[in-house]
Design an enzyme around this catalytic site. Structure first.
Site, PDB file in Angstrom:
ATOM      1  N   MET A  26      32.317  23.636  37.712  1.00 43.14           N
ATOM      2  CA  MET A  26      32.635  23.759  36.278  1.00 43.14           C
ATOM      3  C   MET A  26      33.945  24.510  36.069  1.00 43.14           C
ATOM      4  SD  MET A  26      28.920  24.340  34.526  1.00 43.14           S
ATOM      5  CE  MET A  26      28.316  25.386  35.842  1.00 43.14           C
ATOM      6  N   TYR A 174      39.520  11.085  37.030  1.00 39.05           N
ATOM      7  CA  TYR A 174      40.701  11.795  37.566  1.00 39.05           C
ATOM      8  C   TYR A 174      41.335  10.966  38.711  1.00 39.05           C
ATOM      9  CZ  TYR A 174      39.030  15.562  34.616  1.00 39.05           C
ATOM     10  OH  TYR A 174      38.632  16.298  33.528  1.00 39.05           O
TER      11      TYR A 174
HETATM   12  C1  LIG Z   1      32.478  23.719  31.166  1.00 40.96           C
HETATM   13  C2  LIG Z   1      32.333  22.571  32.130  1.00 40.96           C
HETATM   14  C3  LIG Z   1      33.328  22.349  33.074  1.00 40.96           C
HETATM   15  C4  LIG Z   1      33.208  21.289  33.997  1.00 40.96           C
HETATM   16  N1  LIG Z   1      34.174  21.126  34.975  1.00 40.96           N
HETATM   17  C5  LIG Z   1      33.968  20.236  35.983  1.00 40.96           C
HETATM   18  C6  LIG Z   1      34.826  20.201  37.122  1.00 40.96           C
HETATM   19  O1  LIG Z   1      35.777  20.987  37.267  1.00 40.96           O
HETATM   20  N2  LIG Z   1      34.579  19.274  38.089  1.00 40.96           N
HETATM   21  C7  LIG Z   1      33.533  18.381  37.985  1.00 40.96           C
HETATM   22  O2  LIG Z   1      33.352  17.553  38.888  1.00 40.96           O
HETATM   23  N3  LIG Z   1      32.689  18.426  36.927  1.00 40.96           N
HETATM   24  C8  LIG Z   1      32.856  19.337  35.955  1.00 40.96           C
HETATM   25  N4  LIG Z   1      31.938  19.434  34.919  1.00 40.96           N
HETATM   26  C9  LIG Z   1      30.734  18.596  34.958  1.00 40.96           C
HETATM   27  C10 LIG Z   1      29.580  19.359  35.637  1.00 40.96           C
HETATM   28  O3  LIG Z   1      29.827  19.562  37.007  1.00 40.96           O
HETATM   29  C11 LIG Z   1      28.249  18.610  35.495  1.00 40.96           C
HETATM   30  O4  LIG Z   1      28.349  17.361  36.136  1.00 40.96           O
HETATM   31  C12 LIG Z   1      27.858  18.405  34.045  1.00 40.96           C
HETATM   32  O5  LIG Z   1      27.997  19.608  33.302  1.00 40.96           O
HETATM   33  C13 LIG Z   1      26.427  17.907  33.927  1.00 40.96           C
HETATM   34  O6  LIG Z   1      25.543  18.883  34.416  1.00 40.96           O
HETATM   35  P1  LIG Z   1      24.662  19.776  33.371  1.00 40.96           P
HETATM   36  O7  LIG Z   1      24.049  18.796  32.421  1.00 40.96           O
HETATM   37  O8  LIG Z   1      23.686  20.491  34.242  1.00 40.96           O
HETATM   38  O9  LIG Z   1      25.616  20.695  32.671  1.00 40.96           O
HETATM   39  C14 LIG Z   1      32.072  20.451  33.968  1.00 40.96           C
HETATM   40  C15 LIG Z   1      31.076  20.695  33.001  1.00 40.96           C
HETATM   41  C16 LIG Z   1      31.193  21.740  32.100  1.00 40.96           C
HETATM   42  C17 LIG Z   1      30.061  21.979  31.120  1.00 40.96           C
END
Ligand SMILES: Cc1cc2nc3c(=O)[nH]c(=O)nc-3n(C[C@H](O)[C@H](O)[C@H](O)COP(=O)(O)O)c2cc1C
Length: 366
Positions: A26, A174
């Site tokens: 994240m 990306y």
């Molecule tokens: C604040 C934020 C930043 C994120 N940054 C990335 C990232 O840098 N790389 C990535 O592959 N996914 C990123 N994601 C996606 C998360 O890794 C994840 O796949 C997504 O939040 C779904 O999971 P969750 O429902 O448990 O939050 C980000 C998500 C959030 C909420």
């Protein structure tokens, strides 16, 4: 339902994980001028100390002039930057955790900031940011070779600093995913073509270069998604045969595990089966897989950016899929961003203490 399955150890490629809970990558944009701070190290160490089996860092940039679209996203090259990352892994290890950096190149996803620009032009396979939107020149052969080398060099740094494994960010629209997608890749060289197998060559070359840089025994994960931020309905692999043509070359090139990004983990990938993306990746390649997407929360993460709050949700369906062997590991994003103690609370059945996810958590580094 018992959560015991989440707290069974798991080993792949010699990496011994104490349980199945993975912190999802994240982006936090809290590393001024690309250098992770002591607060960043403490943020990850808090999760390591509270029974997260494997932490995957926020995306961190490889050495290309425009690999990142924000100056506060950490880089994974340069002396000060790597010294910052060394403090992070030392803090995580001291707290008993294991960690991978997520190596990232944003490609054509440009900065939203008006007061800042990267040090060079944005890289992309064909100068296209989303279908129909041409913004610049395609990467030259030299650019492509340099980008591949940049991933390999960052992976070598990860190993040298003591990281336990490495993840390549091949998802969400990306750079690597821009090569996979026919909507953004119009190349007719080795890195493009009408089939997903051809468009997977860029990722495969990165994996081969990473493998050569880290050696045969170091675990390498690749994160993939069908969906793109440019188009949630996009599908690189509309059939299981296409998915095999996409994933098998990546496994052959050196991927040890597939991190399969969905916005909702329970959604089946193809008609006629209830397997999700991680389920199919494991079935088709025989490699371990990681699922992700709204684990333990009622709402999904794109809506969270728009301000939607989420409440704690049952883990029963997830546990049933894990017990059935659909996937091996479970990545948790917002629930762990909100609450460093999430895994410990789940393990101990402290469900009344689980927190709602609030958008305000995205602005803090607790
Ligand atoms: C604040 C934020 C930043 C994120 N940054 C990335 C990232 O840098 N790389 C990535 O592959 N996914 C990123 N994601 C996606 C998360 O890794 C994840 O796949 C997504 O939040 C779904 O999971 P969750 O429902 O448990 O939050 C980000 C998500 C959030 C909420």
């Amino acid at each position: 339902m018992s959560v015991a399955a989440l707290y069974q150890p798991f080993e792949f490629k010699g990496l011994k994980l104490p349980n199945r809970v993975v912190m999802a990558p994240m982006t936090r944009s809290a590393s001024p001028d690309g250098v992770p701070t002591d607060e960043v190290a403490a943020y990850y160490a808090r999760r390591a100390a509270a029974d997260v089996g494997l932490i995957i860092s926020e995306g961190t940039g490889v050495a290309r002039p425009a690999s990142l679209n924000d100056p506060n996203i950490p880089r994974f090259h340069g002396e000060a930057e790597l010294a910052g990352w060394k403090k992070v892994i030392d803090a995580v290890h001291a707290a008993g955790g294991l960690m991978a950096p997520q190596l990232w190149h944003v490609g054509a996803v440009r900065s939203r900031r008006e007061d800042w620009a990267p040090a060079g032009p944005y890289d992309s396979p064909s100068g296209i940011s989303s279908p129909g939107h041409r913004f610049g020149e395609p990467m030259s052969d030299v650019d492509v070779a340099d980008a591949i080398a940049a991933f390999a060099s960052a992976a070598a740094s990860a190993r040298r600093l003591g990281y336990d494994c490495v993840e390549l960010h091949g998802a969400h629209g990306y750079l690597i995913d821009q090569f996979f997608w026919d909507g953004t890749n119009e190349r007719d060289d080795l890195f493009g073509g009408p089939t997903i197998g051809q468009r997977a060559n860029f990722a495969a070359e990165i994996l081969k270069a990473v493998r050569a840089a880290v050696g045969p025994d170091y675990p390498v994960i690749i994160r993939l998604s069908q969906w793109k931020q440019q188009d949630f309905a996009a599908r690189l692999a509309p059939t299981p045969a296409d998915m095999e043509a996409w994933l098998q070359p990546l496994a052959d090139a050196g991927a040890d595990a597939f991190h399969c990004s969905q916005r909702r983990f329970w959604e089946p990938e193809f008609e006629g089966s209830d397997l999700n993306f991680a389920g199919w990746a494991k079935k088709l390649t025989g490699k371990p897989s990681i699922t992700v997407g709204s684990v333990g929360l009622t709402g999904e993460f794109i809506a969270a950016y728009g301000g939607e709050a989420s409440k704690p949700a049952s883990l029963d369906r997830l546990i049933a899929m894990l017990e059935r062997g659909d996937f091996d590991l479970v990545a948790v994003g917002r629930a762990l961003l909100q609450d460093p103690l999430w895994s410990e609370k789940v393990r101990d059945g402290r469900t009344a203490e689980l927190m709602d996810f609030e958008r305000s958590a995205m602005a803090t580094l607790y």
